[in-house]
Design an enzyme around this catalytic site. Structure first.
Site, PDB file in Angstrom:
ATOM      1  N   LEU A 293       1.601  32.654  18.336  1.00 48.86           N
ATOM      2  CA  LEU A 293       0.672  33.614  17.726  1.00 48.86           C
ATOM      3  C   LEU A 293      -0.747  33.439  18.242  1.00 48.86           C
ATOM      4  O   LEU A 293      -1.541  34.376  18.234  1.00 48.86           O
ATOM      5  CB  LEU A 293       0.669  33.449  16.200  1.00 48.86           C
ATOM      6  CG  LEU A 293       1.967  33.784  15.474  1.00 48.86           C
ATOM      7  CD1 LEU A 293       1.859  33.400  14.008  1.00 48.86           C
ATOM      8  CD2 LEU A 293       2.294  35.271  15.614  1.00 48.86           C
ATOM      9  N   ARG A 295      -3.693  30.365  20.363  1.00 47.67           N
ATOM     10  CA  ARG A 295      -4.027  29.046  20.902  1.00 47.67           C
ATOM     11  C   ARG A 295      -5.456  28.712  20.526  1.00 47.67           C
ATOM     12  O   ARG A 295      -6.287  29.596  20.349  1.00 47.67           O
ATOM     13  CB  ARG A 295      -3.879  29.022  22.422  1.00 47.67           C
ATOM     14  CG  ARG A 295      -2.474  29.240  22.944  1.00 47.67           C
ATOM     15  CD  ARG A 295      -2.466  29.306  24.463  1.00 47.67           C
ATOM     16  NE  ARG A 295      -1.131  29.343  25.027  1.00 47.67           N
ATOM     17  CZ  ARG A 295      -0.451  30.460  25.195  1.00 47.67           C
ATOM     18  NH1 ARG A 295      -0.989  31.627  24.848  1.00 47.67           N
ATOM     19  NH2 ARG A 295       0.763  30.428  25.717  1.00 47.67           N
ATOM     20  N   GLY A 297      -8.488  25.023  20.202  1.00 50.73           N
ATOM     21  CA  GLY A 297      -8.788  23.649  20.552  1.00 50.73           C
ATOM     22  C   GLY A 297      -7.882  22.666  19.848  1.00 50.73           C
ATOM     23  O   GLY A 297      -7.705  21.532  20.300  1.00 50.73           O
ATOM     24  N   GLY A 299      -4.567  23.198  19.329  1.00 47.53           N
ATOM     25  CA  GLY A 299      -3.206  23.284  19.819  1.00 47.53           C
ATOM     26  C   GLY A 299      -2.726  24.719  19.778  1.00 47.53           C
ATOM     27  O   GLY A 299      -3.462  25.643  20.101  1.00 47.53           O
ATOM     28  N   VAL A 301      -0.284  27.917  17.683  1.00 48.94           N
ATOM     29  CA  VAL A 301       0.259  28.422  16.423  1.00 48.94           C
ATOM     30  C   VAL A 301       1.503  29.230  16.732  1.00 48.94           C
ATOM     31  O   VAL A 301       1.498  30.085  17.625  1.00 48.94           O
ATOM     32  CB  VAL A 301      -0.755  29.318  15.683  1.00 48.94           C
ATOM     33  CG1 VAL A 301      -0.197  29.719  14.320  1.00 48.94           C
ATOM     34  CG2 VAL A 301      -2.082  28.617  15.520  1.00 48.94           C
ATOM     35  N   PRO A 362       1.188  30.274   5.290  1.00 50.59           N
ATOM     36  CA  PRO A 362       1.821  31.592   5.157  1.00 50.59           C
ATOM     37  C   PRO A 362       1.524  32.441   6.388  1.00 50.59           C
ATOM     38  O   PRO A 362       0.478  32.293   7.024  1.00 50.59           O
ATOM     39  CB  PRO A 362       1.146  32.191   3.911  1.00 50.59           C
ATOM     40  CG  PRO A 362       0.516  31.041   3.198  1.00 50.59           C
ATOM     41  CD  PRO A 362       0.188  30.023   4.233  1.00 50.59           C
ATOM     42  N   ASP A 414     -16.296  26.416  12.978  1.00 54.87           N
ATOM     43  CA  ASP A 414     -15.858  27.403  13.971  1.00 54.87           C
ATOM     44  C   ASP A 414     -15.611  28.742  13.281  1.00 54.87           C
ATOM     45  O   ASP A 414     -14.539  29.335  13.409  1.00 54.87           O
ATOM     46  CB  ASP A 414     -14.594  26.922  14.687  1.00 54.87           C
ATOM     47  CG  ASP A 414     -14.337  27.692  15.983  1.00 54.87           C
ATOM     48  OD1 ASP A 414     -15.264  28.392  16.449  1.00 54.87           O
ATOM     49  OD2 ASP A 414     -13.228  27.596  16.522  1.00 54.87           O
TER      50      ASP A 414
END
Length: 611
Positions: A293, A295, A297, A299, A301, A362, A414
């Site tokens: 879904l 990317r 810093g 890793g 998803v 979720p 962030d």
């Protein structure tokens, strides 16, 4: 005579009209609350009892039937006591009265609010017992009464509220046992920390089975066996209890966590599930690239589907195992899971192995704000202006909760449109708010590693590496500009038109040239209200000031977006800008940007470029 009858009839109509006006039960209930509170900051100034209903009052939200669904009076410096009339708001879903100086008891009548989803009365001076009537709130998901002076026992009936996700009763004067439902406590020890509760939770004893007929010999043997079992059970449970009591005495400031075995994926930490790695591998098709879904810093998803069909988003963190890192990671996860707010992404669970750290959230069906603004499909409609306004307010509420109501406070570091997610109702949900904290779990001595995205990073954070809640405020201000313009915070494509690559500088340049209209996202096709756009730009500019001390707190931003205090804050800021400009001109210093005297003073004939 006829005239007299007609006149009397008219008087009766007028009387009935004003009776219906003054007889609005919900307005009367809130007016009773107002009259029972001290309001030094005039937060309740708009609460006018002569109006037909309270739906036009600040800090009150209503549904389409003009019935009150939300009261937002958190952090308003109110004092006084709650009133029983609060139980006369039948459709109320959110009662937010946290961080005030409210004293007295929690009214039993709150149990009448059967549609209540969130009851937040923490950080006040409430005393007395927790009403047992709260058991009637079967839709309640969030109950936070922490940091008061409540006494008595925790009602066992709270365990019957199946929808309850978060219960925080910490830092009160509660006594007695911790309620248990089944074989484990509903909530984690941190929920009850800072009270005088019993060391071990207890539940009501199960009913005794009927006794079979027996002889003396059988009774004697049974008694011996029962005695042995009882002694063994006493040793089994007394040992940990003594060890736990000794440990708490030696380390009074620490929290105790019952660490479950890695091989048992069904063990929950409160409402937080510990998944097995195999379970998440199956859900994501072994972390297939087709399920990615996003990317970042941290890793990647992955979209996943659990065995029961539930869609989830699985974050696979880059960090690997370090010496002693397991308990620290689990503790951080537990702390983040306690940060629960309708505008924060809810952590469902986690997975921890010698080589993996994974978080389970979720699945957000409408993706991120960034994807809706710039990466939507042809069949997907652009975000309407009203939805953008809701996103601005919802994300501000989520950040304010992280800053003011988490202990310790959580700094996002962030904030950007890509990290504001949208649920099925397009409600803003702040994501990744705990990752900065988790990413540093193995280097707790490092406090200056800069994390963030170009275009959103506050200048003081970039130069010193030191973050605060004001760095989040800066990122939020840039995110508001993304909402208004539909553009990226940093975009090299703007160089083609000799424009600034930084969105903030580009906006300032257009304002300097009085080109307000050309700021607004063309996808809106003119379907917005000029005054509302101007107000949102004002909030964004206040949030992105160079000096962090001059930026508002996120709780202040929430108030300004709700219509309370923006005009005054904007006028004050303009005066300071004029003073700085005069000082700068007196010293023949070049000023990079001079904002117009007032955005509201811009005339249509001063604007250029098509919408």
């Amino acid at each position: 005579m006829d005239r007299w009858i007609i006149g009397a009839f008219c008087l009766i109509l007028v009387f009935n009209h004003f009776s219906s006006v003054s007889g609005n039960a919900e307005g009367d209930a809130l007016n009773a609350l107002k009259n029972n509170l001290e309001d030094p900051n005039n937060v309740l100034q708009s609460w006018d009892a002569t109006l037909v209903n309270p739906c036009t009052w600040f800090h009150v939200t209503c549904n389409n039937e003009n019935s009150v669904t939300r009261v937002d009076l958190g952090n308003a410096n109110l004092s006084g006591q709650l009133v029983t009339q609060l139980g006369q708001l039948p459709n109320l879903q959110y009662l937010e009265l946290y961080s005030n100086n409210i004293s007295g008891r929690v009214p039993n009548e709150l149990g009448n609010l059967t549609n209540l989803v969130s009851l937040d009365l923490y950080l006040n001076k409430l005393n007395g017992p927790i009403p047992d009537t709260l058991k009637k709130l079967q839709k309640l998901r969030f109950l936070r009464l922490n940091n008061n002076t409540l006494t008595g026992t925790i009602p066992y009936s709270l365990t019957t509220i199946a929808s309850l996700q978060v219960l925080d009763l910490s830092n009160n004067r509660l006594t007695g046992p911790v309620p248990v439902n089944g074989s484990f406590t509903l909530f984690t020890p941190i929920s009850f920390n800072g009270n005088l509760l019993d060391a071990l939770p207890v539940s009501p004893p199960p009913p005794l089975p009927p006794s079979p007929p027996s002889s003396k010999a059988v009774n004697s043997a049974t008694g011996a066996i029962a005695g042995g079992v009882a002694a063994g059970a006493a040793l089994l449970f007394a040992g940990p209890a003594i060890a736990l009591a000794w440990w708490r005495k030696k380390k009074p400031q620490d929290h105790f966590f019952d660490v479950p075995a890695e091989e048992d994926p069904e063990v929950h930490l409160g409402q937080l599930k510990r998944f097995s790695l195999r379970e998440l591998q199956v859900a994501t098709d072994n972390f297939s690239n087709k399920n990615i879904l996003g990317r970042g810093g941290f890793g990647k998803v992955y979209k996943g589907r659990l065995a029961d069909g539930t869609l989830v988003a699985v974050k696979r963190l880059k960090e690997e195992r370090t010496q002693g890192g397991e308990l620290q990671f689990q503790t951080e996860v537990e702390m983040i899971s306690m940060a629960v707010h309708r505008n924060l992404l809810r952590l469902r669970g986690f997975c921890m192995t010698p080589t993996e750290r994974l978080l389970v959230y979720p699945y957000m069906s409408n993706g991120s704000v960034a994807s809706c603004l710039r990466e939507r499909s042809e069949s997907q409609l652009p975000l309407e202006w009203k939805i953008r306004q809701r996103i601005a307010l919802g994300s501000a509420r989520g950040l304010a909760y992280l800053h003011d109501h988490c202990d310790p406070k959580i700094i996002h570091r962030d904030v950007k449109a890509a990290n504001i997610l949208l649920d099925e109702e397009f409600e803003a949900v702040v994501g990744d708010f705990g990752l900065a904290k988790l990413m540093d779990y193995k280097d707790t001595h490092v406090t200056t590693a800069v994390r963030g995205t170009i275009g959103h990073i506050a200048p003081e954070y970039l130069s010193t590496g030191k973050s605060s809640e004001k760095t989040d405020c800066f990122g939020y201000g840039v995110m508001l500009l993304e909402l208004i313009t539909g553009q990226r915070a940093f975009d090299l494509a703007r160089l083609a038109n000799d424009d600034d690559v930084m969105l903030l500088d580009w906006v300032k340049g257009l304002l300097k040239d009085k080109k307000l209209e050309s700021l607004v996202d063309v996808d809106l096709q003119g379907n917005y209200v000029d005054e509302q756009v101007e107000e949102l730009i004002q909030v964004a500019l206040l949030c992105t000031q160079n000096s962090p001390t001059e930026r508002p707190k996120m709780s202040e931003v929430v108030r300004m977006l709700e219509g309370d205090g923006l005009a005054e804050r904007w006028e004050e800021w303009q005066k300071e800008e004029m003073f700085r400009q005069d000082y700068s001109n007196a010293h023949n210093q070049h000023n990079d940007w001079n904002i117009p005297d007032s955005i509201h003073n811009l005339q249509p004939d001063e604007l250029s470029n098509p919408r």
